[in-house]
Design a protein around this motif. Structure first.
Motif, mmCIF file in Angstrom:
data_model
loop_
_atom_site.group_PDB
_atom_site.id
_atom_site.type_symbol
_atom_site.label_atom_id
_atom_site.label_comp_id
_atom_site.label_asym_id
_atom_site.label_seq_id
_atom_site.Cartn_x
_atom_site.Cartn_y
_atom_site.Cartn_z
ATOM 1 N N GLU A 77 12.587 -12.602 -11.975
ATOM 2 C CA GLU A 77 13.115 -12.221 -13.281
ATOM 3 C C GLU A 77 12.371 -12.890 -14.433
ATOM 4 O O GLU A 77 12.205 -12.287 -15.500
ATOM 5 N N GLN A 78 11.955 -14.140 -14.242
ATOM 6 C CA GLN A 78 11.247 -14.893 -15.276
ATOM 7 C C GLN A 78 10.165 -15.747 -14.613
ATOM 8 O O GLN A 78 10.066 -15.808 -13.389
ATOM 9 N N ASP A 79 9.392 -16.439 -15.451
ATOM 10 C CA ASP A 79 8.304 -17.276 -14.945
ATOM 11 C C ASP A 79 8.833 -18.629 -14.506
ATOM 12 O O ASP A 79 9.253 -19.439 -15.334
ATOM 13 N N PHE A 80 8.817 -18.852 -13.185
ATOM 14 C CA PHE A 80 9.111 -20.169 -12.632
ATOM 15 C C PHE A 80 7.989 -20.600 -11.694
ATOM 16 O O PHE A 80 8.183 -21.457 -10.835
ATOM 17 N N GLY A 81 6.806 -19.995 -11.848
ATOM 18 C CA GLY A 81 5.674 -20.337 -11.000
ATOM 19 C C GLY A 81 5.632 -19.512 -9.726
ATOM 20 O O GLY A 81 6.428 -18.593 -9.523
ATOM 21 N N ASN A 82 4.679 -19.827 -8.849
ATOM 22 C CA ASN A 82 4.497 -19.174 -7.554
ATOM 23 C C ASN A 82 4.221 -17.678 -7.715
ATOM 24 O O ASN A 82 5.105 -16.838 -7.571
ATOM 25 N N HIS A 83 2.958 -17.353 -7.984
ATOM 26 C CA HIS A 83 2.567 -15.979 -8.296
ATOM 27 C C HIS A 83 2.956 -14.983 -7.207
ATOM 28 O O HIS A 83 3.620 -13.975 -7.471
ATOM 29 N N ALA A 84 2.524 -15.218 -5.977
ATOM 30 C CA ALA A 84 2.752 -14.248 -4.909
ATOM 31 C C ALA A 84 4.227 -14.134 -4.569
ATOM 32 O O ALA A 84 4.766 -13.035 -4.420
ATOM 33 N N TYR A 85 4.891 -15.271 -4.436
ATOM 34 C CA TYR A 85 6.330 -15.281 -4.131
ATOM 35 C C TYR A 85 7.117 -14.559 -5.217
ATOM 36 O O TYR A 85 7.996 -13.742 -4.933
ATOM 37 N N SER A 86 6.784 -14.831 -6.469
ATOM 38 C CA SER A 86 7.492 -14.200 -7.583
ATOM 39 C C SER A 86 7.256 -12.692 -7.606
ATOM 40 O O SER A 86 8.177 -11.904 -7.844
#
Length: 261
Positions: A150-159
């Motif tokens: 939903e928002q940027d919390f890091g971890n590109h692939a996981y997100s």
């Protein structure tokens, strides 16, 4: 309350953490639960703990990255329980980001998406005909997403995988609704699980950013799964339910710095 009396339930990644807590919760409400995990010993230990507490649980190795393994798990659940009423997609992969985005590897990216997103797709595909055959239109899929989708919390692939899982939830909900199956997603914030072992200071730091003043517990997510999987949510499908201590609405540390609150 035993909302799941007579239900057959399959949970992926249920050997520990959110998956195990969910298995315990649903078994405690009467479900017969198939605890699956890529670590078969861990799955058996979790299932044994449920049985010792008076619940009904079986354990089975399942690699959601392998179609044959997924289909075998679904077949085992149907054969063992005589029905499959609920699928909980909880298995995931999450690798640390490289320092620079351009240094990310194809292998890391593919692994996170294959387990987290495509794994849920494989499970839903195998389970859907059986969920549609469940009595009283009680078939349900509940997937575990993340605020990272939903928002940027890091971890590109996981997100990216979790965001994709939210999209799959919406499209599959539309397809499955006429067949009597509901499909929903839960988006947890930071949850205190074994994945944080050795990083307790990180959990303490994270808690300061949550409006409700703490990180989550696996039981918090299990309670939400139990609601969305039950007939209490009979008129809910295609939604993403944040269970996140308020992190998506604001960050107390930022408000204190900006406004002195």
């Amino acid at each position: 309350m035993r909302r799941f009396e007579g239900y057959g339930v399959l949970i992926t990644g249920a050997g520990r953490g959110i998956g195990e807590a969910t298995a315990r919760r649903l078994a405690g409400e009467g479900a017969r639960v198939l605890v699956t995990d890529v670590d078969g010993d861990r799955a058996e230990k979790a299932a044994a703990g449920i049985r010792e507490s008076g619940g009904s649980a079986e354990a089975l190795y399942c690699d959601v990255g392998d179609r044959a393994s997924v289909e075998a798990a679904v077949a085992y659940a149907v054969q063992t329980f005589g029905t499959l009423d609920v699928l909980v997609n909880n298995a995931y992969a999450c690798h640390a980001d490289a320092a620079l985005f351009e240094d990310e590897s194809d292998e890391t990216w593919q692994r996170d998406l294959d387990i987290t997103l495509t794994g849920a797709y494989r499970c839903a595909r195998a389970a859907l005909p059986h969920l549609a055959a469940a009595p009283d239109r009680r078939g349900a899929i509940v997937s575990i997403g993340s605020v990272n989708g939903e928002q940027d919390f890091g971890n590109h692939a996981y997100s990216a995988a979790k965001a994709g899982l939210a999209g799959l939830t919406r499209t599959l909900a539309g397809h499955a609704a006429p067949r009597g199956v509901r499909v929903n997603l839960i988006a947890p914030g930071t949850v205190r699980t074994e994945a944080w072992s050795g990083r307790e200071s990180g959990l303490e730091a994270a808690a300061a950013h949550y409006p409700l003043g703490r990180v989550g517990l696996p039981a918090d997510i299990a309670a939400a799964v139990a609601f969305l999987a039950s007939r209490d949510a009979a008129w809910i499908t295609g939604v993403t339910l944040p269970v996140d201590g308020g992190i998506l609405i604001g960050r107390p540390a930022w408000r204190r710095d900006m406004f002195g609150e």
